[in-house]
Design an enzyme around this catalytic site. Structure first.
Site, PDB file in Angstrom:
ATOM      1  CG  ASP A 101     -36.833  -2.010  -1.191  1.00 26.71           C
ATOM      2  OD1 ASP A 101     -35.746  -1.486  -1.487  1.00 26.71           O
ATOM      3  OD2 ASP A 101     -37.449  -1.794  -0.133  1.00 26.71           O
ATOM      4  CG  ASP A 220     -31.117  -1.215  -0.631  1.00 27.91           C
ATOM      5  OD1 ASP A 220     -31.670  -0.770   0.379  1.00 27.91           O
ATOM      6  OD2 ASP A 220     -30.090  -1.929  -0.603  1.00 27.91           O
ATOM      7  CD  GLU A 275     -31.251   3.322   1.668  1.00 25.56           C
ATOM      8  OE1 GLU A 275     -31.334   3.209   2.891  1.00 25.56           O
ATOM      9  OE2 GLU A 275     -30.807   2.412   0.938  1.00 25.56           O
ATOM     10  CG  HIS A 348     -36.799  -0.782   6.481  1.00 27.91           C
ATOM     11  ND1 HIS A 348     -36.858   0.286   5.612  1.00 27.91           N
ATOM     12  CD2 HIS A 348     -35.742  -1.530   6.062  1.00 27.91           C
ATOM     13  CE1 HIS A 348     -35.890   0.188   4.717  1.00 27.91           C
ATOM     14  NE2 HIS A 348     -35.189  -0.911   4.970  1.00 27.91           N
ATOM     15  CG  ASP A 349     -32.900   0.686   7.087  1.00 26.90           C
ATOM     16  OD1 ASP A 349     -33.034  -0.521   7.366  1.00 26.90           O
ATOM     17  OD2 ASP A 349     -32.669   1.102   5.934  1.00 26.90           O
TER      18      ASP A 349
HETATM   19  C1  NOJ Z   1     -30.702  -0.122   2.952  1.00 26.61           C
HETATM   20  C2  NOJ Z   1     -31.885  -0.880   3.449  1.00 26.61           C
HETATM   21  O1  NOJ Z   1     -32.910   0.025   3.742  1.00 26.61           O
HETATM   22  C3  NOJ Z   1     -31.422  -1.663   4.644  1.00 26.61           C
HETATM   23  O2  NOJ Z   1     -32.491  -2.245   5.350  1.00 26.61           O
HETATM   24  C4  NOJ Z   1     -30.422  -2.689   4.177  1.00 26.61           C
HETATM   25  O3  NOJ Z   1     -29.853  -3.326   5.302  1.00 26.61           O
HETATM   26  C5  NOJ Z   1     -29.299  -2.058   3.369  1.00 26.61           C
HETATM   27  N1  NOJ Z   1     -29.753  -1.059   2.462  1.00 26.61           N
HETATM   28  C6  NOJ Z   1     -28.583  -3.094   2.564  1.00 26.61           C
HETATM   29  O4  NOJ Z   1     -29.397  -3.506   1.494  1.00 26.61           O
END
Ligand code: NOJ
Length: 582
Positions: A101, A220, A275, A348-349
């Site tokens: 990441d 990210d 992302e 994970h989000d």
């Molecule tokens: C995206 C990540 O996937 C998430 O878990 C994180 O809280 C935010 N970016 C901030 O880095």
């Protein structure tokens, strides 16, 4: 088509590991790298080609590692650099690649750069971050009572941008009397990419990881790194957070990413997946298209927003299978000739995909398999989030005290304070939406703590570990786990699954999602037909006339099915079929 434009990352199936919740080796209740090493054979047996490891760098853990305090060190709880090297080697020995990441929109406030930056206005690293003077409240529409400033400081922030975690995106720092920008938590200050030496430091850090043998980066929130000149107030009241119309896909983002590509990635065989919130297809092509910035693929989120109202993530509306079909088809068609899709329904989000898009009450197994069929037969690279291959479900959270996630806690608080969220709705929404659904420990077996840890797990284990766990799944030839293996095998056996064109059929059907994948090369034409019944009821499938009666057999299905032609049929609830068209 004559030549196939091959790439390893197009052919790969990626498995995402959230280290905190995967496997604990030392009994402290938190997953770690030696724990992952114990499970590399599990990954090899499943057949995945690449691991995306969520952040394992040194971090105070405000946002579970997305707040990095040292990019070149491993967090103590996760192990040592030697452990990380052992993991890399164990994966590579099994032919599994490893991507890390890359969190470069922000750091932790404990990063040495920020510690120096906040010490004085003329410190060496001051310009690594965004610092501005506050504004006179009289000159703005902002209310000073909404901001946490020391007594005597009668200021409002430099602009009206909001943090993705709720509340303002600026914090007043009394050491130097200025405000700093953070699009996430106040302990995660945004880096200022306009500073050339910052870019150089980041590029060197990326090279350092590539020299350590990694195979690429998941980037990210990478389309947030460029902020517009003058940091103007937001103008779009429908923006996901105030100001996002200004800082998403900011003015210099392509310049920065092209520079990053030329400087670090060009000539390597690495993959990059960016992302990207709020992305249109045209904009995506600037990142991944033929004349783009050289990224391999993007994570887009249109399909993750279907079940939200205009009020944003902390809201809920029912969405239909047809909307999902339309949205994902839009991206399949949009990137058909240029660029490449990433295929995911959870990570994970996000909450667990079978809880969100399937039917966990009546048809958990069938619907989990149908969703897997979809993700592994669309055009793009499939991502499996740990536990998805077991059909893991959301957790029955009962109170906010059980929530660990900073994003949930802050956003719920902000929504409550603004009166937007009714008390009685809070827990329903949290249960449905919280990222913590994805972060409960991996269910390895039905023992105490699901075999995740010998200690006290940092997050509770889902009580359904009795029925949903890896050990049982591997023993049961009819399990979701074995079905994933079958799909992964199919991908490696048949080019059409990876490279074939996608064509949607029966576009207007409410619950059937039907498409063909076709690959024409000089030597052959290979075609598959995928039929998915997105419903807990039986549904009649009337094949399009050009396909009706065509010789075919079923390659993969979540029900016992044998046919020798494509014919009208009644599909079972959540039935999925992949026909091989002859
Ligand atoms: C995206 C990540 O996937 C998430 O878990 C994180 O809280 C935010 N970016 C901030 O880095």
């Amino acid at each position: 088509m004559t030549d196939i434009d091959r790439a390893w990352w197009k052919e790969a199936v990626v498995y995402q590991i959230y280290p905190r919740s995967f496997k604990d080796s030392d009994g402290d209740g938190m997953g770690d790298i030696p724990g992952i090493i114990e499970k590399v054979d599990y990954l090899a047996d499943l057949g995945v080609d690449c691991v995306w490891l969520n952040p394992v760098y040194e971090s105070p853990g405000v946002d579970n590692g997305y707040d990095i305090s040292d990019y070149r060190a491993i967090m103590d709880e996760f192990g040592t650099m030697a452990d990380w090297e052992a993991l890399r080697d164990a994966l590579h020995e099994r032919g599994i690649r490893l991507i890390m990441d890359l969190v470069v929109n922000h750091t932790s406030d404990e990063h040495a750069w920020f510690v120096d930056a906040r010490s004085a206005t003329d410190s060496e690293h001051r310009d690594y971050y965004w610092w501005r003077e506050g504004r006179d409240p009289e000159q703005t529409t902002l209310d000073p009572d909404d901001y946490d400033t020391p007594i005597g400081v009668d200021e409002v922030p430099p602009n009206d941008w909001e943090s993705f975690f709720g509340g303002p995106a600026w914090t007043y720092d009394d050491r130097t009397g200025e405000w700093y920008l953070h699009l996430f938590d106040e302990r995660m200050p945004d880096l200022n990419w306009e500073t050339p030496s910052l870019r150089e430091d980041l590029f060197e850090m990326m090279e350092w990881w590539l020299d350590h043998g990694i195979d690429g980066f998941r980037m990210d929130v990478i389309n947030l790194i460029s902020k517009p000149e003058g940091l103007p107030d937001g103008e779009d009241p429908t923006a996901i957070v105030n100001g996002s119309d200004k800082f998403v896909n900011g003015p210099r983002v392509h310049e920065y990413l092209s520079e990053l590509h030329d400087r670090v990635l060009a000539g390597t065989d690495s993959m990059t997946v960016g992302e990207m919130a709020e992305l249109s297809i045209d904009e995506a092509k600037h990142y991944v298209g033929d004349d783009g910035d050289g990224m391999s693929m993007v994570f887009t989120f249109d399909h993750m927003r279907l079940d939200m109202t205009d009020a944003g993530r902390w809201s809920h509306r029912e969405s239909s299978p047809r909307e999902l079909k339309e949205t994902m088809t839009h991206w399949q068609e949009g990137l058909a000739d240029e660029g490449w899709n990433s295929l995911f329904l959870n990570n994970h989000d996000e909450p667990r995909q079978v809880s969100r898009f399937g039917d966990v009450e009546q048809y958990r197994r069938e619907s989990a398999k149908l969703l897997a069929t979809l993700l592994h037969t669309l055009r793009g690279t499939p991502y499996i989030y740990q536990g998805e291959e077991l059909g893991m479900t959301n957790y029955p959270f009962e109170s906010l005290d059980e929530i660990r996630d900073v994003d949930t806690i802050k956003n719920v608080r902000a929504a409550q304070e603004s009166g937007r969220l009714d008390e009685s709705d809070v827990m329903d929404l949290v249960r449905y939406r919280t990222r913590d659904n994805a972060r409960t420990p991996m269910q390895w077996n039905d023992a105490e703590h699901a075999g995740f840890t010998d200690g006290d797990p940092w997050m509770p284990v889902n009580p359904n570990k009795e029925n949903i766990n890896a050990e049982d799944a591997r023993d049961d030839p009819n399990s979701i786990w074995h079905y994933y293996r079958e799909l992964i095998d199919l991908r490696s056996e048949r080019d059409v699954v990876v490279y074939g064109d996608y064509e949607l059929r029966l576009r207007d059907h409410e619950s059937l999602w039907v498409y063909t994948r076709t690959l024409e090369t000089d030597d052959e034409r290979d075609s598959l037909l995928v039929v998915l019944n997105f419903a807990s009821d039986e549904t009649t499938f009337d094949p399009p006339t050009d396909l009706a009666g065509r010789d075919a057999d079923v390659l993969v299905s979540n029900y016992d099915t044998a046919v020798d032609a494509v014919e009208a049929t009644t599909l079972h609830p959540w039935e999925a079929r992949v026909y091989d068209l002859h």
